[in-house]
Design a protein around this motif. Structure first.
Motif, short mmCIF file in Angstrom:
data_model
loop_
_atom_site.label_atom_id
_atom_site.label_comp_id
_atom_site.label_asym_id
_atom_site.label_seq_id
_atom_site.Cartn_x
_atom_site.Cartn_y
_atom_site.Cartn_z
N ARG A 1 -7.27 1.33 -0.58
CA ARG A 1 -6.57 2.32 0.23
C ARG A 1 -6.27 1.72 1.59
N GLN A 2 -4.97 1.81 1.95
CA GLN A 2 -4.53 1.28 3.24
C GLN A 2 -4.59 2.39 4.28
N ASP A 3 -5.22 2.10 5.43
CA ASP A 3 -5.33 3.10 6.48
C ASP A 3 -3.97 3.43 7.07
N ALA A 4 -3.89 4.62 7.65
CA ALA A 4 -2.66 5.02 8.33
C ALA A 4 -2.40 4.12 9.52
N GLY A 5 -1.13 3.96 9.85
CA GLY A 5 -0.79 3.13 10.99
C GLY A 5 0.61 2.59 10.86
N PRO A 6 1.12 1.94 11.89
CA PRO A 6 2.51 1.46 11.90
C PRO A 6 2.86 0.54 10.74
N GLU A 7 1.88 -0.25 10.26
CA GLU A 7 2.16 -1.20 9.20
C GLU A 7 1.78 -0.68 7.82
N ASN A 8 1.41 0.59 7.74
CA ASN A 8 1.13 1.18 6.43
C ASN A 8 2.37 1.10 5.55
N SER A 9 2.17 0.82 4.27
CA SER A 9 3.31 0.64 3.36
C SER A 9 4.18 1.89 3.25
N LEU A 10 3.61 3.07 3.58
CA LEU A 10 4.38 4.31 3.52
C LEU A 10 4.95 4.70 4.87
N GLY A 11 4.72 3.87 5.88
CA GLY A 11 5.26 4.16 7.20
C GLY A 11 4.60 5.36 7.84
N GLN A 12 5.41 6.16 8.55
CA GLN A 12 4.88 7.28 9.31
C GLN A 12 4.83 8.59 8.53
N VAL A 13 5.73 8.74 7.55
CA VAL A 13 5.79 10.01 6.82
C VAL A 13 6.08 9.79 5.34
N VAL A 14 5.61 10.74 4.54
CA VAL A 14 5.93 10.79 3.12
C VAL A 14 6.49 12.17 2.82
N ILE A 15 7.57 12.22 2.09
CA ILE A 15 8.21 13.47 1.69
C ILE A 15 7.83 13.70 0.23
N ARG A 16 7.06 14.76 -0.04
CA ARG A 16 6.40 14.94 -1.33
C ARG A 16 7.10 16.00 -2.19
N PHE A 17 7.12 15.73 -3.50
CA PHE A 17 7.61 16.70 -4.47
C PHE A 17 6.88 16.45 -5.78
N PRO A 18 6.47 17.49 -6.49
CA PRO A 18 5.67 17.30 -7.71
C PRO A 18 6.46 16.60 -8.80
N ASP B 1 5.66 13.68 -12.48
CA ASP B 1 4.69 12.97 -13.32
C ASP B 1 4.65 11.47 -13.07
N TYR B 2 5.40 10.98 -12.06
CA TYR B 2 5.58 9.54 -11.92
C TYR B 2 4.99 9.00 -10.61
N ALA B 3 4.36 9.85 -9.81
CA ALA B 3 3.85 9.45 -8.49
C ALA B 3 4.97 8.87 -7.63
N ILE B 4 6.13 9.52 -7.68
CA ILE B 4 7.31 9.10 -6.94
C ILE B 4 7.49 10.03 -5.75
N TYR B 5 7.89 9.45 -4.61
CA TYR B 5 8.16 10.26 -3.42
C TYR B 5 9.12 9.48 -2.52
N LEU B 6 9.64 10.16 -1.52
CA LEU B 6 10.45 9.54 -0.48
C LEU B 6 9.52 9.20 0.68
N HIS B 7 9.72 8.05 1.31
CA HIS B 7 8.81 7.70 2.40
C HIS B 7 9.44 6.70 3.37
N ASP B 8 8.82 6.63 4.52
CA ASP B 8 9.14 5.64 5.54
C ASP B 8 8.66 4.27 5.05
N THR B 9 9.00 3.22 5.78
CA THR B 9 8.56 1.88 5.37
C THR B 9 8.58 0.94 6.56
N PRO B 10 7.64 -0.01 6.62
CA PRO B 10 7.73 -1.05 7.64
C PRO B 10 8.70 -2.17 7.26
N HIS B 11 9.17 -2.15 6.00
CA HIS B 11 10.06 -3.23 5.53
C HIS B 11 11.52 -2.87 5.83
#
Length: 573
Positions: free
Chosen positions: A436-453, A455-465
């Motif tokens: 588990r990667q801690d929250a922070g500027p370099e987290n792979s999900l960035g600052q926010v994740v936009i969630r929706f139910p 079966d694929y563990a898919i979501y919209l998210h920020d990114t450092p890349h």
């Protein structure tokens, strides 16, 4: 015909159970959505043709027992519609007016403008049978056979125009774009009210999607077919890259090809030099075709230019079919991800209010196609590494660099969630380990994740890349959708300028806590796949088929439709 056919769309219980999802079932396909049996009235005793129609349809009643099935993939069964239609008109013929038949035949022929194949509808057989009935006295059996075939063909063609010929759930087992909220009675009412009014052409005009983008695809299909009729567009010699400063025959071919596509002034075709006007035309073509816009006609650009016009015709037809599957879903407020186009947009009241670039899954970790509803936002997210990424991506890095986890603020956790010392773990055979990667500027999900139910563990998210957003091919993620400007989308999703303005969002992020905040209103999200666009000036733009999804759709689209089982030349029943 009058009141009896209107009764069909208003009163019968079972039609309320039908949810049209874009397919016409074959004669022997499973009958899915119904909750009641059909009550067949007697045929009109004074009508020999009605008696003959009744004789054909009566045995079908046993094929429609009461069923209660899953709401997924519910489809209209044409045989059922035909049976119920005639049952509620005393089995009297529906196609006694020659003008109605003429409209039907012309409209069936015109389905080619929507990328369908008129041969699917046995136009020649219908026309021959109709002519035969006009030139000689047909038996009641012949009239009945023709009437049944015409009705079935009428419904089949209209359903294909309305919701598509191909059943997408048979191409993708995870397809879940069910038509909830779409009342099938509205479609059926249009079909039979038009027949009531002797205005068959109206039903065909109203059946396809009415959105402007569909009209643009229609126009593009007609244009490409015209190009094909003229022998196709010019081919450009591809033995070498063509660059500014060059002057040869191949550059003349390049000019001719770009002019044929609407990218270069036709008055400049006869020149053979690579000047500024040609550089601008090449860049415009490259930008629209998702290629690197460097103004050089290299191998990739030349390959795209030399794609045969028939292949582009097929690509437009495939995407017209996708439009018939999905355009009816695009109403009100929603977010749509165009996977092949690497972009996301939010619509409100049916109009776009925001757009952004995205990164989607690599071809071997493709982003799935599905619909859901955005329910909450995660601020300052942590990232739990999925098992596949742990095994295929993380382990090789950890084995080659013992300091990889600490450098990336990733903790190893046991089954109870307790932090482990990485040096105590056998990384050649890790078991029961979660990263588990801690929250922070370099987290792979960035600052926010936009969630929706889903079966694929898919979501919209920020990114450092963020550097990857500049690429033309942005199939670079492990399946989730990286958004270039996610905070703008979050603000629009909350739609609360008091608490969740940009300043409010920044305050939430500044506290550093990982928190899930529910949206006040769920927002539909659709992850869709389109390999064409329409440019601002109405030109069709082709995208790379990054996941190879076009070919299965094309094959299904080209497969002949089930033909009516009624013998158009029947002499006896």
């Amino acid at each position: 015909m009058g009141q009896l056919s209107r009764l069909f769309v208003i009163s019968h219980v079972f039609i309320m159970g039908f949810l049209i999802s874009g397919t016409v079932l074959a004669e022997n396909s499973p009958i899915e959505p119904t909750t009641s049996a059909i009550s067949v009235v007697e045929a009109a005793p004074d009508d020999n043709v009605a008696q003959a129609i009744h004789g054909v349809l009566e045995p079908l009643v046993s094929a429609f027992p009461p069923l209660i099935t899953s709401p997924r993939h519910q489809r209209v069964d044409v045989s059922r519609v035909v049976l119920d239609f005639y049952a509620h008109r005393g089995f009297r013929a529906a196609w006694a007016d020659d003008n109605d038949v003429a409209q039907l035949l012309k409209s069936l022929g015109d389905t080619q403008i929507d990328g369908l194949d008129p041969a699917d509808f046995r136009i020649n057989d219908l026309a021959a049978a109709h002519t035969s009935m006009q030139t000689s006295e047909p038996t009641p059996a012949q009239r009945a056979s023709f009437d049944l075939a015409a009705t079935r063909t009428y419904i089949t063609a209209l359903l294909q125009l309305r919701r598509g010929k191909v059943d997408p759930s048979r191409l993708d087992m995870h397809w879940n774009f069910d038509p909830s909220g779409v009342d099938p009675r509205e479609d059926v009412n249009v079909f039979f009210a038009a027949l009531d009014d002797h205005d068959v052409a109206r039903a065909f005009a109203q059946a396809p999607p009415q959105e402007a983008v569909y009209g643009g695809l229609r126009a593009a299909l007609a244009h490409l077919r015209a190009v094909r009729g003229r022998g196709g567009w010019p081919r450009v010699a591809d033995s070498q890259s063509l660059k500014p400063g060059m002057d040869n025959v191949a550059i003349g071919q390049l000019r001719a090809r770009l002019a044929a596509g609407g990218y270069l002034d036709p008055r400049l075709v006869k020149r053979t030099d690579y000047d500024g006007a040609l550089i601008a035309a090449v860049k415009k073509y490259q930008t629209e075709q998702y290629l690197g816009a460097d103004g050089v006609a290299g191998a990739t650009t030349l390959a795209a230019l030399n794609v045969p016009v028939q292949a582009r015709i097929d690509q437009v037809r495939v995407n017209m079919e996708r439009a018939r599957w999905l355009l009816y879903k695009l109403k009100g407020t929603f977010v749509i991800v165009d996977i092949a186009g690497y972009k996301v947009a939010m619509y409100r009241d049916g109009s776009p209010i925001w757009r952004s670039r995205v990164q989607v899954g690599k071809p071997f970790r493709s982003t799935p196609i599905f619909q859901s509803e955005i329910t909450y936002i995660t601020f300052n997210p942590t990232w739990t590494v999925p098992p596949t990424i742990l095994k295929q991506d993380m382990l090789p890095k950890i084995l080659s660099n013992p300091g990889y986890l600490s450098a990336n603020r990733i903790r190893a956790l046991d089954r109870e969630g307790k932090t482990l010392n990485p040096s105590t773990i056998d990384w050649n055979n890790p078991r029961g380990i979660t990263l588990r990667q801690d929250a922070g500027p370099e987290n792979s999900l960035g600052q926010v994740v936009i969630r929706f139910p889903n079966d694929y563990a898919i979501y919209l998210h920020d990114t450092p890349h963020r550097d990857l957003f500049a690429k033309n091919n942005r199939a670079t993620s492990s399946g989730c959708i990286r958004v270039e400007n996610p905070l703008q989308l979050v603000e629009l999703l909350f739609n609360d300028p008091v608490r969740w303005s940009n300043a409010g969002i920044q305050r939430q992020l500044a506290n550093g806590r990982t928190e899930n905040i529910r949206l006040p209103v769920k927002v539909p999200v659709l992850l869709a796949y389109w390999t064409v666009d329409m440019s601002s000036d109405g030109r069709v733009v082709f995208k790379p088929d990054v996941y190879g999804y076009d070919d299965p759709v094309l094959k299904a689209l080209n497969r002949p439709s089930p033909v009516p089982v009624m013998d158009l030349q029947a002499k006896a029943l």
